[in-house]
Design a protein around this motif. Structure first.
Motif, mmCIF file in Angstrom:
data_model
loop_
_atom_site.group_PDB
_atom_site.id
_atom_site.type_symbol
_atom_site.label_atom_id
_atom_site.label_comp_id
_atom_site.label_asym_id
_atom_site.label_seq_id
_atom_site.Cartn_x
_atom_site.Cartn_y
_atom_site.Cartn_z
ATOM 1 N N ASN A 76 -1.285 65.130 26.259
ATOM 2 C CA ASN A 76 0.149 64.998 26.067
ATOM 3 C C ASN A 76 0.446 63.580 25.583
ATOM 4 O O ASN A 76 -0.442 62.921 25.018
ATOM 5 C CB ASN A 76 0.893 65.320 27.368
ATOM 6 N N GLU A 136 11.986 72.276 25.993
ATOM 7 C CA GLU A 136 11.689 71.564 27.216
ATOM 8 C C GLU A 136 11.557 72.534 28.393
ATOM 9 O O GLU A 136 11.988 73.684 28.320
ATOM 10 C CB GLU A 136 12.784 70.531 27.501
ATOM 11 N N SER A 184 6.271 63.818 27.327
ATOM 12 C CA SER A 184 6.262 62.358 27.341
ATOM 13 C C SER A 184 6.861 61.864 28.654
ATOM 14 O O SER A 184 7.210 62.657 29.531
ATOM 15 C CB SER A 184 7.054 61.814 26.148
ATOM 16 N N ASN A 223 0.322 69.966 25.461
ATOM 17 C CA ASN A 223 1.677 70.066 24.937
ATOM 18 C C ASN A 223 2.042 68.713 24.347
ATOM 19 O O ASN A 223 1.156 67.941 23.965
ATOM 20 C CB ASN A 223 2.651 70.478 26.044
ATOM 21 N N SER A 224 3.326 68.431 24.247
ATOM 22 C CA SER A 224 3.772 67.132 23.722
ATOM 23 C C SER A 224 4.741 66.474 24.698
ATOM 24 O O SER A 224 5.704 65.819 24.295
ATOM 25 C CB SER A 224 4.443 67.318 22.352
ATOM 26 N N SER A 241 7.827 70.089 24.808
ATOM 27 C CA SER A 241 7.999 68.645 24.614
ATOM 28 C C SER A 241 9.055 68.124 25.577
ATOM 29 O O SER A 241 9.544 68.839 26.449
ATOM 30 C CB SER A 241 8.399 68.355 23.155
#
Length: 1001
Positions: free
Chosen positions: A460, A395, A441, A438-439, A417
């Motif tokens: 994303n 992160e 959320s 990226n991932s 993430s």
């Protein structure tokens, strides 16, 4: 206490008045000489206080020792004219400073008579010609000689080495194009040597220079050095600063360079150095190391971790690999690390920022893994965090929530993430947040950082609705949120952002109707809402946006008719795969939009290029009648006869069509410069008005589709005359010769050419946004042809203008400095700067270009060619030209970009360049002439700087103009980027941060 004998005392009393009288007479004579100087230079207002009634030793420009005048300092006093021979009548003159004036003429050999001179500064004037071969006749006491920033050319004479007491020699930024003498190495007292920014003939660095034992500061930036750097740096024990950057040096870095204990700054960037960085390091006072833009390999020496005073480590654009020594992260003075575009791997040292006031952290385009270091902003100074294009995971550090100094965050293209820390969204100084690919959320907050102008979060896993409080994002210029999981409708508040230029929300799950009322999208240029679930009608208000040029609403559920207003200014349009119906508006009904409407069965057009149903067939009633069997038989017979005739006539008709309509004959020859998926048979049948998008002095231009995948090319048809005009033939051959030879991303790509006896076709890459002049000056096009028929309302915002300027400059710089032999364009103008879909600039139209066979010689032209307003003054009066005529023309483009005026639009008696120079010399505020369509407080400094650069480029004397390399460097400083002031030998320098590359804006 001794008393003088009476005879001696009487003698002293007798001689004293003569001494006083003699001294007084000397001062009066010097004052007379100074007043003669004032008169000779036409009494400049800056020295009005020089008069007969005051003591010259009280004048601020004059230095005295007792009552004897010893120094004259006239820095930046608007002095015009030459240096008069009587200046050396001031017999005790030891200091003469005439820096930064308008003094002309050859080197003033009259100064040979100033026999006591120790300090001479003639820099930043307009002296010209060769330095005299007997320059050694200057005072033998001379210690400081500065001639930089003049127009001296040719060789630096070897006799300069006979000024044996010189401690500082400043000869940089002149157009010296000959040689520099290795005898400079004989100046044993030399402490500072600066030969930078001269175009010497390719030369090796003399070994004699590496024997200057007292030399402290050594500058030879951009001086055409070749070969290897000599070793034996032990012969320079006093060296503190070494700058050999931007040359063509090869080989390795000498192994003993970092053994110099006094060394504090090393600049070797922009060469072709190979091998590894020396690992023997004793220069523990080192502050700055810049080895960027070379071909260095291997690891970073662990000894770098012992450089406790190191502030800047710049290793970008190399082939370095391996892990970074953990000790580098603990350096207490490090505030700037730039090591991007290498092959580094492993985890980043976790202590970065923990022990130093780290400001810039750029490690992008490597192969780092693991987490982003937690303490980068531990001391609250971090300005830029750039780690994109690595393999980082985890992160974003929560510690960044309180990093109030952070202005730029670029972490895109990693494997990060989790959710973005809440406080990070609202940092008071944050201007750019680029976290795409990226991932991540979570949902978007309703309030963002007040200065945030660029938000890129595409690709994303962000979800939820676009917040209704989005109207508070008042500084937002770019919002890219493609390919996420956003749902719900598009809020009306989103249309209230006055500075928004780019909005990308394609590939989400947005639904509902588009906002019916557009509040203040006055700056919106690009809108992409494709691949969503939007429904309803296309608002007519979209067509009223003055600068909207790119619109993509494809792959939705939109219905109704296409608003007629959309045809006003769009350059790129995609409405495919919706449920739209009705006629195509007239201004969109042309070949430029042939793929814009597919997948809408209800749309119709009578233009076959668009591939839609014909509107005329739909107007028929559709009634059907019963046809008798006899009628069927008759119709069948007629059809059979017609079919037979068609078979017989097909070959003849096709041949006739090709020959008469397109000049087609068996002599067509297609020469390609790359692997292509089409031939001349794809091009020739489409050379008609349906595909024409422009027309110029040398022929027509067509936009031709060449395959089913949508590839398009631009074709320039030079002539259809039976006998090709000789001038056009020469231009065709010049363009083919040059464009087939050079390759650069900012030069238009010539894919091939098709030729016959009476016609020539040039096949280029197609550039969607056409030419710069159309955008700047609202050029008209013929109706129903080309882009949209009129671009009257198009306005380029300032960031795009700056991006275009930098791209065009890079193209010209490549031609002038990187091509061998060099190429002069000779017709640089805004209509020859083409723009692709991303507004990347490409130099085009090389019909007048000239190859310089010998880089140091002027090219001889039989005729003068070019365009009014762009033509350099010397070009109109001589047939000898060099690259400085292109620099002048490019300067005019910079003035166009900043003022919005055309090149010929100065006033009734002058061109734009002349008018701009008159305005600047008149002392009027620059802000008064900047283009009001893009003039905003946030861009004022950038626009003013580029305007000044345009003035510099359009200097009347070619030698006063910068090179295109220098222009590129200056434009990089003005890009929408962060600049940080550092100190280089006591002087302020502005460093562009590659972390804010314009391509990312």
């Amino acid at each position: 206490m001794s008393i003088l004998p009476l005879p001696s005392l009487l003698l002293l009393l007798f001689l004293l008045p003569f001494h006083v009288i003699s001294q007084s007479t000397s001062t009066q004579n010097d004052q007379t000489t100074l007043l003669r100087l004032k008169s000779f230079w036409s009494n400049p207002p800056s020295i009005n206080h020089w008069n007969q009634s005051s003591n010259p030793c009280s004048w601020p420009e004059i230095t005295c020792s007792g009552t004897t005048i010893t120094g004259i300092t006239l820095f930046n006093q608007n002095i015009n004219g030459t240096v008069p021979p009587f200046i050396c009548d001031i017999k005790n003159l030891t200091h003469l400073d005439l820096n930064y004036n308008d003094i002309t003429g050859n080197f003033p050999t009259a100064l040979y008579s100033c026999t006591n001179l120790q300090y001479l500064d003639l820099s930043q004037n307009y002296f010209e010609g060769n330095l005299p071969s007997d320059i050694s006749q200057l005072s033998p006491e001379l210690r400081y000689l500065s001639l930089f920033g003049n127009n001296f050319y040719g060789d630096i004479p070897a006799s300069i080495s006979r000024l044996s007491k010189l401690s500082s020699l400043q000869l940089h930024q002149c157009p010296f194009n000959g040689t520099f003498p290795q005898e400079i190495g004989d100046l044993e007292d030399l402490e500072e040597l600066n030969l930078s920014f001269n175009k010497f003939t390719p030369s090796r660095l003399p070994r004699s220079f590496i024997q200057l034992k007292k030399l402290r500061f050594f500058y030879m930036t951009e001086t055409n050095l070749i070969g290897e750097i000599p070793g034996n740096f032990s012969g320079m024990p006093a060296l503190e600063l070494l700058d050999l950057s931007v040359n063509n040096l090869t080989g390795s870095i000498p192994s003993d360079l970092f053994l110099l204990k006094n060394l504090t700054e090393v600049y070797l960037y922009g060469n072709d150095l190979t091998g590894e960085i020396p690992d023997s390091i004793q220069a523990l006072n080192m502050k700055i190391i810049d080895l960027s833009a070379n071909k260095l390999s291997g690891k970073v020496p662990s000894g770098f971790g012992n450089l406790m005073r190191l502030t800047n480590l710049t290793l970008m654009f190399n082939q370095l690999s391996g892990e970074l020594p953990a000790s580098i992260g603990r350096l207490p003075s490090l505030n700037d690390i730039r090591i991007f575009t290498n092959n580094f791997s492993g985890e980043l040292p976790p202590d970065f920022g923990r022990y130093s006031e780290l400001k810039l952290f750029e490690v992008d385009e490597n192969q780092f893994t693991g987490n982003i270091p937690q303490n980068l902003c531990y001391n609250g100074k971090l300005i830029g965090l750039v780690v994109y294009s690595n393999n980082l995971s985890g992160e974003i550090p929560k510690s960044l929530e309180t990093c109030s100094s952070l202005r730029v965050l670029q972490v895109y293209d990693n494997q990060l993430s989790g959710k973005i820390p809440d406080g990070l969204w609202n940092l008071s100084s944050l201007e750019k947040m680029m976290i795409s690919d990226n991932s991540f959320s979570g949902e978007l907050p309703s309030e963002l950082a007040p200065k945030l102008s660029i938000l890129e979060i595409s690709n994303n896993r962000f979800s939820g609705e676009i917040p209704t409080g989005v109207s508070s994002w008042t500084n937002m210029r770019v919002f890219k949120g493609s390919n996420n999981l956003f749902s719900g409708g598009i809020p009306q508040d989103l249309t209230a952002l006055p500075n928004l230029a780019t909005l990308l929300l394609d590939g989400n799950q947005l639904s509902g109707q588009l906002p019916a009322t557009i509040v203040s999208w006055n700056s919106l240029n690009t809108l992409n809402l494709s691949k969503n679930q939007l429904s309803g009608k296309i608002p007519a208000g979209l067509g009223l946006l003055k600068v909207l040029t790119v619109l993509d609403l494809s792959r939705n559920n939109l219905s109704g008719q296409i608003p007629a207003q959309l045809g006003r200014q769009l350059v790129s349009l995609d409405l495919s795969d919706n449920n739209l119906a009705g006629n195509i508006p007239s201004q969109l009904n042309n070949g430029a939009f042939e793929r814009s409407f597919q997948g809408n069965p209800g749309l119709c057009s009578n233009n076959p290029v668009l591939g839609l149903n014909s509107c005329s067939s739909r107007s028929q009633s559709g009634q059907s009648s019963k046809i008798s069997s006899k009628s069927v038989a008759i119709i069948g017979s007629i059809a059979a006869i017609l079919l037979l005739l068609a078979v017989i006539m097909t070959g003849y008709v096709i041949a006739l069509y090709r020959r008469r309509k397109h000049g087609f004959n068996s002599n067509w020859k297609f020469t390609s410069f790359q692997k292509l998926t089409f031939t001349e048979s794809t091009i020739l049948p489409r050379l008609n008005d349906n595909y024409m998008i422009g027309q110029g002095g040398s022929g027509k231009v067509y936009k031709i589709p060449v395959n089913r995948s949508g590839e398009v090319v631009a074709v320039k048809k030079i002539s259809t005359k039976k006998d090709l005009d000789l001038r056009l033939e020469k231009e065709f051959l010049a363009e083919v010769e040059i464009l087939s030879m050079i390759r650069h991303s900012n030069i238009v790509k010539l894919m091939g050419h098709i030729s016959s006896d009476n016609s020539k076709l040039l096949v280029y890459e197609y550039l969607e946004n056409r030419s710069l002049d159309r955008w700047l000056h609202r050029k008209q096009t013929p109706p129903n042809r080309g882009l949209t028929g009129s671009v009257r309302h198009m306005v380029l915002d300032w960031p795009k203008r700056l991006h275009i300027a930098l791209g065009a400059a890079r193209g010209l710089s490549y031609m002038h400095h990187d091509c061998c032999p060099a190429v002069i364009h000779r017709d640089v103008k805004s209509s020859n700067v083409l723009l692709d879909s991303e507004f990347n600039a490409k130099i085009a139209d090389f019909g007048l270009a000239k190859i310089l066979e010998k880089g140091n010689e002027l090219a001889a032209m039989s005729t003068v060619a070019g365009s009014f307003g762009y033509m350099a003054p010397e070009y109109a009066h001589t047939t000898k030209v060099n690259e400085k005529i292109d620099v002048y023309s490019f300067g005019v483009i910079l003035l166009e970009l900043t003022t919005g005026r055309e090149a010929s639009d100065g006033n009734e008696h002058s061109s734009l360049a002349e008018w701009a120079m008159q305005h600047a010399l008149g002392g009027e505020p620059i802000e008064d002439v900047l283009d009001k369509d893009v003039k905003e407080p946030m861009y004022m400094n950038e626009m003013s700087g580029v305007f000044k650069l345009g003035l510099w480029c359009t200097s009347r004397l070619p030698t006063n103009r910068p090179s295109m390399k220098e222009v590129c460097k200056m434009l990089l400083q003005y890009t929408p980027a962060m600049v940080v002031g550092t100190k280089k030998n006591g002087h302020d320098v502005v460093d562009h941060l590659p972390l804010l590359k314009l391509e990312n804006v």
